[in-house]
Design an enzyme around this catalytic site. Structure first.
Site, PDB file in Angstrom:
ATOM      1  N   GLU A 269     -39.083 -46.700 109.134  1.00 21.76           N
ATOM      2  CA  GLU A 269     -39.418 -47.280 110.454  1.00 21.76           C
ATOM      3  C   GLU A 269     -40.933 -48.418 110.416  1.00 21.76           C
ATOM      4  O   GLU A 269     -41.208 -49.913 110.325  1.00 21.76           O
ATOM      5  CB  GLU A 269     -39.830 -46.697 111.127  1.00 21.76           C
ATOM      6  CG  GLU A 269     -38.693 -45.547 111.618  1.00 21.76           C
ATOM      7  CD  GLU A 269     -37.170 -46.392 111.864  1.00 21.76           C
ATOM      8  OE1 GLU A 269     -37.546 -47.127 112.461  1.00 21.76           O
ATOM      9  OE2 GLU A 269     -36.384 -45.932 112.124  1.00 21.76           O
TER      10      GLU A 269
ATOM     11  N   GLU B 136     -39.212 -50.571 116.661  1.00 21.06           N
ATOM     12  CA  GLU B 136     -39.311 -49.356 115.436  1.00 21.06           C
ATOM     13  C   GLU B 136     -40.440 -48.903 114.841  1.00 21.06           C
ATOM     14  O   GLU B 136     -40.411 -47.771 114.699  1.00 21.06           O
ATOM     15  CB  GLU B 136     -39.302 -50.835 113.590  1.00 21.06           C
ATOM     16  CG  GLU B 136     -38.019 -51.541 113.410  1.00 21.06           C
ATOM     17  CD  GLU B 136     -36.734 -51.094 113.428  1.00 21.06           C
ATOM     18  OE1 GLU B 136     -37.152 -49.459 113.108  1.00 21.06           O
ATOM     19  OE2 GLU B 136     -36.135 -51.303 113.625  1.00 21.06           O
TER      20      GLU B 136
ATOM     21  N   HIS C 179     -40.412 -46.225 116.664  1.00 22.25           N
ATOM     22  CA  HIS C 179     -38.826 -45.304 115.890  1.00 22.25           C
ATOM     23  C   HIS C 179     -40.514 -44.796 114.761  1.00 22.25           C
ATOM     24  O   HIS C 179     -40.583 -43.396 114.431  1.00 22.25           O
ATOM     25  CB  HIS C 179     -38.091 -45.923 115.243  1.00 22.25           C
ATOM     26  CG  HIS C 179     -37.177 -46.425 116.036  1.00 22.25           C
ATOM     27  ND1 HIS C 179     -36.280 -47.438 115.179  1.00 22.25           N
ATOM     28  CD2 HIS C 179     -36.681 -46.128 117.391  1.00 22.25           C
ATOM     29  CE1 HIS C 179     -34.725 -47.629 116.756  1.00 22.25           C
ATOM     30  NE2 HIS C 179     -35.693 -46.790 117.332  1.00 22.25           N
TER      31      HIS C 179
ATOM     32  N   GLU D 111     -31.303 -52.370 108.284  1.00 21.89           N
ATOM     33  CA  GLU D 111     -30.885 -51.261 109.376  1.00 21.89           C
ATOM     34  C   GLU D 111     -29.398 -50.655 108.415  1.00 21.89           C
ATOM     35  O   GLU D 111     -29.708 -49.293 108.661  1.00 21.89           O
ATOM     36  CB  GLU D 111     -29.918 -52.311 110.540  1.00 21.89           C
ATOM     37  CG  GLU D 111     -31.011 -53.373 110.963  1.00 21.89           C
ATOM     38  CD  GLU D 111     -31.994 -52.631 111.752  1.00 21.89           C
ATOM     39  OE1 GLU D 111     -31.995 -51.338 112.326  1.00 21.89           O
ATOM     40  OE2 GLU D 111     -33.570 -52.954 111.834  1.00 21.89           O
TER      41      GLU D 111
ATOM     42  N   GLU E  46     -29.952 -47.757 114.735  1.00 21.05           N
ATOM     43  CA  GLU E  46     -29.998 -48.777 113.463  1.00 21.05           C
ATOM     44  C   GLU E  46     -28.496 -49.495 113.635  1.00 21.05           C
ATOM     45  O   GLU E  46     -28.585 -50.483 113.308  1.00 21.05           O
ATOM     46  CB  GLU E  46     -29.520 -47.469 111.566  1.00 21.05           C
ATOM     47  CG  GLU E  46     -30.655 -46.652 112.064  1.00 21.05           C
ATOM     48  CD  GLU E  46     -32.094 -47.620 112.009  1.00 21.05           C
ATOM     49  OE1 GLU E  46     -32.462 -48.761 111.822  1.00 21.05           O
ATOM     50  OE2 GLU E  46     -33.342 -46.708 112.186  1.00 21.05           O
TER      51      GLU E  46
ATOM     52  N   HIS F 121     -28.890 -52.313 115.919  1.00 23.52           N
ATOM     53  CA  HIS F 121     -30.209 -53.289 116.271  1.00 23.52           C
ATOM     54  C   HIS F 121     -29.496 -54.313 114.446  1.00 23.52           C
ATOM     55  O   HIS F 121     -28.969 -55.688 114.478  1.00 23.52           O
ATOM     56  CB  HIS F 121     -31.091 -52.708 114.496  1.00 23.52           C
ATOM     57  CG  HIS F 121     -32.298 -52.568 115.782  1.00 23.52           C
ATOM     58  ND1 HIS F 121     -33.161 -51.645 115.359  1.00 23.52           N
ATOM     59  CD2 HIS F 121     -32.391 -52.152 116.991  1.00 23.52           C
ATOM     60  CE1 HIS F 121     -33.981 -51.053 116.544  1.00 23.52           C
ATOM     61  NE2 HIS F 121     -33.079 -51.313 117.588  1.00 23.52           N
TER      62      HIS F 121
END
Lengths: 82, 189
Positions: B35, B64, B67, B135, B165, B168
């Site tokens: 991340e 991110e 995360h 990703e 993920e 994204h």
């Protein structure tokens, strides 16, 4: 099997690696790999179905099409011996 | 500028004292496709990418960090009450010798984070393709950790992160579609 806007796909694929009689480990059998829904979407079309807001926060996506629950594919055959 | 909300993006719950899982999770903390690498990669690429996709990189890069904070919480919870012996048995003896219980940006094998993990090529397509690959690699890492973990509460959080993920990657793929569109060509009907 998902089916949305005419296309259908499976979120998990398998293949069987070659196993020689000289390979020391017991054959694993099938190998699995994930093929999540976004691989089949292209540019997201308008009007896709949505989760209710609260549910979307839990699932990690607003879009039903993009939701992909992942489960360990090897779970069922955890080896007890060896 | 950023605004900080003092809460996690998704609640982090851990049901077992399992420092081994903390070790695996360090891959997503200070690893090549973790991340931290993701946040730094996207936020840095923003300056040299066509205007149309700057906002996307800002949004995803910011997320991110949210995360990263979740991963940090997971690692902390999995190790906070572990004894040095338990840490050693989990393969974290070297970590304990250097850092005690502190978190550090290194991967699951203890290799410290380096800026060489990320790229900024300046070519919008090359950069976005790297982002898509990152990703997918992060998604795979979450899968492998879920496969090895038997902590249902932890897996719940990891499944949320894996789903992000997927989303994204989808958005980066759409960014490529936007940039390759033939918008300079005159359309004659």
């Amino acid at each position: 099997m998902y089916k949305q806007h005419g296309e259908s796909f499976t979120p998990m694929k398998t293949y069987q690696p070659f196993h020689s009689r000289f390979d020391p480990c017991r054959p694993i059998g099938k190998k699995y790999y994930s093929t999540p829904p976004h691989l089949y979407l292209g540019f997201q079309p308008p009007g896709l179905k949505q989760f209710p807001a609260q549910e979307a926060l839990l699932r990690g996506t607003l879009w039903e099409f993009l939701y992909d629950y992942y489960e360990n594919p090897y779970e069922s055959k955890r080896r007890t011996t060896e | 500028m950023w605004i900080y909300e003092k809460k996690l993006q998704y609640p982090v719950k851990v049901s077992t004292c399992n420092p081994t899982l903390a070790k695996y999770l360090m891959e997503q903390y200070g690893g090549a496709d973790g991340e931290l690498a993701a946040a730094l990669r996207y936020l840095n690429q923003r300056y040299t990418i066509p205007e149309k996709v700057i906002g996307l990189l800002t949004d995803i890069g910011t997320e991110e960090f949210a995360h990263l904070e979740m991963i940090a919480t997971m690692i902390y919870k999995l190790t906070k009450d572990a004894t040095p012996e338990q840490l050693r048995d989990a393969g974290l003896g070297e970590h304990y010798a250097v850092h005690d219980g502190a978190l550090f940006y290194h991967n699951a094998a203890g290799v410290p984070f380096t800026a060489a993990y990320i790229q900024a090529k300046g070519d919008p397509i090359a950069d976005l393709y790297e982002d898509i690959a990152a990703e997918e690699k992060a998604r795979a890492t979450y899968q492998w950790i879920i496969d090895m973990s038997d902590d249902p509460d932890l897996n719940d959080g990891l499944r949320f992160l894996r789903e992000r993920e997927v989303v994204h990657s989808q958005r980066f793929r759409e960014a490529v579609e936007i940039l390759k569109e033939e918008r300079d060509r005159q359309k004659i009907f």
